[in-house]
Design a protein around this motif. Structure first.
Motif, PDB file in Angstrom:
ATOM      1  N   PHE A 130       0.823  -1.206   0.000  1.00 32.41           N
ATOM      2  CA  PHE A 130       0.000   0.000   0.000  1.00 32.41           C
ATOM      3  C   PHE A 130       0.862   1.264   0.000  1.00 32.41           C
ATOM      4  N   THR A 131       2.044   1.229   0.656  1.00 28.52           N
ATOM      5  CA  THR A 131       2.911   2.418   0.646  1.00 28.52           C
ATOM      6  C   THR A 131       3.343   2.758  -0.779  1.00 28.52           C
ATOM      7  N   PHE A 132       3.555   1.740  -1.589  1.00 26.25           N
ATOM      8  CA  PHE A 132       3.947   1.989  -2.979  1.00 26.25           C
ATOM      9  C   PHE A 132       2.767   2.531  -3.799  1.00 26.25           C
ATOM     10  N   PHE A 133       1.564   2.033  -3.531  1.00 25.99           N
ATOM     11  CA  PHE A 133       0.385   2.587  -4.202  1.00 25.99           C
ATOM     12  C   PHE A 133       0.182   4.053  -3.811  1.00 25.99           C
ATOM     13  N   LEU A 134       0.393   4.356  -2.529  1.00 26.99           N
ATOM     14  CA  LEU A 134       0.266   5.744  -2.079  1.00 26.99           C
ATOM     15  C   LEU A 134       1.282   6.648  -2.762  1.00 26.99           C
ATOM     16  N   ALA A 135       2.519   6.188  -2.830  1.00 27.83           N
ATOM     17  CA  ALA A 135       3.554   6.990  -3.481  1.00 27.83           C
ATOM     18  C   ALA A 135       3.226   7.220  -4.951  1.00 27.83           C
ATOM     19  N   LEU A 136       2.806   6.164  -5.627  1.00 29.62           N
ATOM     20  CA  LEU A 136       2.439   6.282  -7.040  1.00 29.62           C
ATOM     21  C   LEU A 136       1.288   7.276  -7.215  1.00 29.62           C
ATOM     22  N   ALA A 137       0.264   7.146  -6.393  1.00 32.22           N
ATOM     23  CA  ALA A 137      -0.891   8.052  -6.478  1.00 32.22           C
ATOM     24  C   ALA A 137      -0.478   9.491  -6.172  1.00 32.22           C
ATOM     25  N   HIS A 138       0.383   9.665  -5.185  1.00 38.07           N
ATOM     26  CA  HIS A 138       0.825  11.013  -4.822  1.00 38.07           C
ATOM     27  C   HIS A 138       1.533  11.696  -5.985  1.00 38.07           C
ATOM     28  N   PHE A 139       2.534  11.031  -6.528  1.00 37.55           N
ATOM     29  CA  PHE A 139       3.309  11.667  -7.593  1.00 37.55           C
ATOM     30  C   PHE A 139       2.499  11.847  -8.869  1.00 37.55           C
ATOM     31  N   LEU A 140       1.661  10.881  -9.199  1.00 34.12           N
ATOM     32  CA  LEU A 140       0.801  11.045 -10.377  1.00 34.12           C
ATOM     33  C   LEU A 140      -0.169  12.213 -10.195  1.00 34.12           C
ATOM     34  N   SER A 141      -0.727  12.337  -9.000  1.00 29.63           N
ATOM     35  CA  SER A 141      -1.663  13.438  -8.763  1.00 29.63           C
ATOM     36  C   SER A 141      -0.952  14.790  -8.789  1.00 29.63           C
ATOM     37  N   GLU A 142       0.273  14.860  -8.292  1.00 26.39           N
ATOM     38  CA  GLU A 142       1.015  16.119  -8.322  1.00 26.39           C
ATOM     39  C   GLU A 142       1.336  16.529  -9.757  1.00 26.39           C
ATOM     40  N   VAL A 143       1.562  15.548 -10.625  1.00 26.10           N
ATOM     41  CA  VAL A 143       1.862  15.858 -12.023  1.00 26.10           C
ATOM     42  C   VAL A 143       0.588  16.175 -12.806  1.00 26.10           C
ATOM     43  N   PHE A 144      -0.415  15.305 -12.713  1.00 28.87           N
ATOM     44  CA  PHE A 144      -1.553  15.406 -13.617  1.00 28.87           C
ATOM     45  C   PHE A 144      -2.787  16.125 -13.052  1.00 28.87           C
ATOM     46  N   MET A 198      10.111  11.052 -12.300  1.00 30.50           N
ATOM     47  CA  MET A 198      10.058   9.758 -12.985  1.00 30.50           C
ATOM     48  C   MET A 198      10.689   8.642 -12.140  1.00 30.50           C
ATOM     49  N   ALA A 199      11.751   8.955 -11.422  1.00 37.48           N
ATOM     50  CA  ALA A 199      12.421   7.936 -10.609  1.00 37.48           C
ATOM     51  C   ALA A 199      11.480   7.342  -9.560  1.00 37.48           C
ATOM     52  N   PRO A 200      10.817   8.155  -8.718  1.00 43.24           N
ATOM     53  CA  PRO A 200       9.906   7.527  -7.755  1.00 43.24           C
ATOM     54  C   PRO A 200       8.697   6.864  -8.411  1.00 43.24           C
ATOM     55  N   LEU A 201       8.264   7.377  -9.555  1.00 49.50           N
ATOM     56  CA  LEU A 201       7.164   6.713 -10.264  1.00 49.50           C
ATOM     57  C   LEU A 201       7.590   5.322 -10.733  1.00 49.50           C
ATOM     58  N   MET A 202       8.797   5.208 -11.255  1.00 52.20           N
ATOM     59  CA  MET A 202       9.294   3.902 -11.713  1.00 52.20           C
ATOM     60  C   MET A 202       9.531   2.965 -10.533  1.00 52.20           C
ATOM     61  N   VAL A 203      10.120   3.483  -9.456  1.00 50.06           N
ATOM     62  CA  VAL A 203      10.367   2.637  -8.279  1.00 50.06           C
ATOM     63  C   VAL A 203       9.046   2.122  -7.724  1.00 50.06           C
ATOM     64  N   ALA A 204       8.060   3.003  -7.597  1.00 49.17           N
ATOM     65  CA  ALA A 204       6.764   2.568  -7.083  1.00 49.17           C
ATOM     66  C   ALA A 204       6.121   1.539  -8.013  1.00 49.17           C
ATOM     67  N   SER A 205       6.175   1.783  -9.318  1.00 48.20           N
ATOM     68  CA  SER A 205       5.569   0.851 -10.274  1.00 48.20           C
ATOM     69  C   SER A 205       6.253  -0.512 -10.251  1.00 48.20           C
ATOM     70  N   PHE A 206       7.584  -0.526 -10.299  1.00 54.67           N
ATOM     71  CA  PHE A 206       8.318  -1.794 -10.268  1.00 54.67           C
ATOM     72  C   PHE A 206       8.086  -2.521  -8.947  1.00 54.67           C
ATOM     73  N   SER A 207       8.028  -1.763  -7.873  1.00 55.14           N
ATOM     74  CA  SER A 207       7.815  -2.373  -6.556  1.00 55.14           C
ATOM     75  C   SER A 207       6.430  -2.988  -6.460  1.00 55.14           C
ATOM     76  N   ILE A 208       5.432  -2.299  -6.983  1.00 57.82           N
ATOM     77  CA  ILE A 208       4.073  -2.848  -6.977  1.00 57.82           C
ATOM     78  C   ILE A 208       4.040  -4.156  -7.769  1.00 57.82           C
ATOM     79  N   MET A 209       4.625  -4.146  -8.957  1.00 51.97           N
ATOM     80  CA  MET A 209       4.650  -5.373  -9.770  1.00 51.97           C
ATOM     81  C   MET A 209       5.389  -6.490  -9.032  1.00 51.97           C
TER      82      MET A 209
END
Length: 140
Positions: free
Chosen positions: A82-96, A108-119
């Motif tokens: 869930f921490t990785f989902f939160l990080a992904l949601a946070h950074f995506l929301s700040e951008v978009f 992009m770095a934290p977005l990739m880390v969160a995405s790879f970690s979730i997978m």
């Protein structure tokens, strides 16, 4: 323990250590956030916001490290995921949504880390289930 789970544990430790470094940077100088992350609205970044970000990052770091230590703890595993989902949601929301961050390497770095970690953690769930099933069969 499967080889994949050992790799995942190592990944979680590495991500945790990097997050701890980001925490220190956030406490030391709030310019770090305005220069690397929130580049679209650097004027909104202040010391309080940086320290809050630092505490949030430190909490995520501790949770991820504890999960690496006790990767079979299903509750802790799900909280870590869930921490990785939160990080992904946070950074995506700040951008978009909020437009306070741009798609720079700093975001992009934290977005990739969160995405790879979730997978990786979703795949790891399958390994944990297989281990649990094999242990139940041995008990019976």
């Amino acid at each position: 323990m499967s080889r994949f789970l050992n790799v995942l544990r190592s990944w979680l430790v590495m991500v945790s250590v990097i997050a701890a470094g980001n925490t220190l940077q956030s406490f030391r100088d709030h310019g770090f956030l305005s220069e690397k992350l929130y580049t679209a609205s650097p004027g909104l970044v202040n010391g309080l916001q940086a320290r809050t970000f630092g505490v949030w990052t430190l909490l995520a770091s501790v949770i991820r490290c504890l999960c690496a230590i006790d990767i079979r703890n299903r509750t802790l595993y799900h909280i870590t995921l869930f921490t990785f989902f939160l990080a992904l949601a946070h950074f995506l929301s700040e951008v978009f949504i909020y437009h306070t961050a741009a798609l720079t390497i700093g975001v992009m770095a934290p977005l990739m880390v969160a995405s790879f970690s979730i997978m990786g953690m979703l795949i790891g769930l399958q390994y944990l289930e297989v281990e649990a099933l094999s242990q139940n069969k041995k008990k019976n």
